[in-house]
Design an enzyme around this catalytic site. Structure first.
Site, PDB file in Angstrom:
ATOM      1  N   ASP A   1       0.837  -1.194   0.000  1.00  0.00           N
ATOM      2  CA  ASP A   1       0.000   0.000   0.000  1.00  0.00           C
ATOM      3  C   ASP A   1       0.875   1.250   0.000  1.00  0.00           C
ATOM      4  OD1 ASP A   1       0.745  -0.746   2.684  1.00  0.00           O
ATOM      5  OD2 ASP A   1      -0.694   0.715   3.454  1.00  0.00           O
TER       6      ASP A   1
ATOM      7  N   GLU B   1      -0.007  -0.866   5.829  1.00  0.00           N
ATOM      8  CA  GLU B   1       1.031  -0.315   6.686  1.00  0.00           C
ATOM      9  C   GLU B   1       0.894   1.194   6.807  1.00  0.00           C
ATOM     10  OE1 GLU B   1       4.863   1.306   8.079  1.00  0.00           O
ATOM     11  OE2 GLU B   1       3.845   1.724   6.193  1.00  0.00           O
TER      12      GLU B   1
END
Length: 380
Positions: A82, A141
């Protein structure tokens, strides 16, 4: 012949938009890179229950493993696919990777699709019977981190999977590749302070209770705290006020409510709970309420085998002797440290989260070489 260079692999990952929380095509691309290398790839979504929507929502995770002999060591690489939103003002499409000069541009080039690409490229340099190797890859994250690495760890525990050593590929380098390795991180706790009073006219203060006055006393007393002077490996803990809010549009009205927010980054002389209790006593003494949210506890992997493996490989490839550090913010290593010795090492972090994020192509090549050397020595 298939191009397995880190720049080629990084371009493939960058081309998949994956703003946090990430799902979908970026994981399909990662899986397609690993399966031909003999990895057993598992993907699952966590946080997709309706009641979990307010906690960050659905997150995709990937765990890949190539097993060695039953008695072989297990080396894990961890990272995230991400990325933060790109923002406006890029000179090229942030999800259309572009090489200009010696740099590869695109969101995630540094943080941290480039690092994942370098590790996958490194795998092509290693014999398949070297030992057990796994990748712990999340799509959460950069966000709340509630359904990412934590969910992966639960998934691994259910299957009795536990690595012996782990490197997280966060961009830790500062001025040049290899100049810094993270062997720990400070903890983080955010706190919301609310003081309720009684609204009234400023000319009749005896008929009101001004919450701003009491909030000021609370913040002043907190500001006077001295948490510690640091340790051999950690800098001093610090308290920072990050928001004040009253929302009173009238100049002649004493408001009924005042709020403040503070953030504490703390070393291993404290815990999130101990600091929350310390601040709560001050807040409640003045009639306020506290809501703490602990986003991570401090951790330290003392210098030893793992940091030596990483540092030696860096020096052998680049000639740089890395500094072992605990500076900076938090990462998913704070979770993984509970089950395995972990250090962080990756690309230069100068452009992470910025417009026109870019990585030096030469750094990608060297990082792949370093990762291959680390794994070879860890499992050889």
């Amino acid at each position: 012949m298939t191009d397995t260079s880190p720049v080629k692999l990084a371009k493939s990952l960058i081309a998949c938009p994956s703003i946090t929380p990430a799902t979908g095509s970026v994981f399909e691309t990662c899986e397609s890179m690993l399966e031909p290398l003999g990895f057993e790839v598992s993907r699952f979504v966590a946080g997709d229950a309706p009641e979990q929507a307010d906690l960050g929502g659905a997150v995709e995770n990937l765990f890949a493993i190539r097993r060695g002999a039953d008695d072989s060591r297990h080396f894990a690489f961890a990272g995230h696919l991400d990325v933060v939103p790109p923002g406006e003002g890029w000179h090229s499409d942030p999800f259309a990777p572009e090489i200009r000069g010696d740099l590869l541009y695109g969101r995630g080039a540094v943080d941290m699709k480039g690092s994942i690409a370098a590790f996958v490229s490194a795998l092509h340099q290693l014999p398949r019977d070297l030992g057990t190797i796994s990748l712990i890859i999340t799509g959460d994250e950069e966000g709340p981190a509630r359904f990412g690495t934590v969910a992966l760890m639960d998934w691994m525990a259910e299957r009795n999977i536990r690595p012996d050593l782990c490197v997280v590929g966060e961009p830790t380098s500062v001025h040049r590749l290899g100049d810094m390795v993270k062997i720990g991180r400070r903890g983080s706790v955010n706190m919301w302070v609310t003081v309720n009073g009684t609204q009234g006219h400023v000319a009749y203060p005896h008929l009101a209770d001004n919450p701003i006055t009491r909030l000021g006393k609370i913040l002043s007393e907190i500001d006077e705290l001295h948490l510690d002077g640091g340790t051999d490996w950690f800098q001093a803990s610090n308290i920072e006020f990050t928001d004040l809010h009253v929302g009173n549009p009238a100049h002649n009205v004493i408001p009924a409510r005042a709020e403040g927010r503070l953030s504490i980054r703390f070393n291993d002389q404290h815990s999130g709970d101990s600091l929350s209790q310390m601040i709560r006593e001050i807040v409640e003494k003045h009639g306020g309420k506290l809501r703490p949210v602990i986003s991570g506890e401090p951790f330290l992997t003392p210098p030893g085998e793992l940091s030596e493996l990483v540092a030696t490989a860096i020096t052998d490839v680049t000639g740089v002797e890395p500094e072992l550090s605990t500076s900076g913010g938090t990462s998913d290593a704070r979770f993984l440290s509970k089950i395995v010795p972990v250090v962080e090492f990756g690309l230069c972090n100068a452009t992470m989260h910025k417009l026109d994020e870019a990585v030096a192509i030469a750094d990608l090549d060297q990082l792949a070489e370093i990762y291959a050397l680390i794994v070879r020595r860890a499992l050889g």
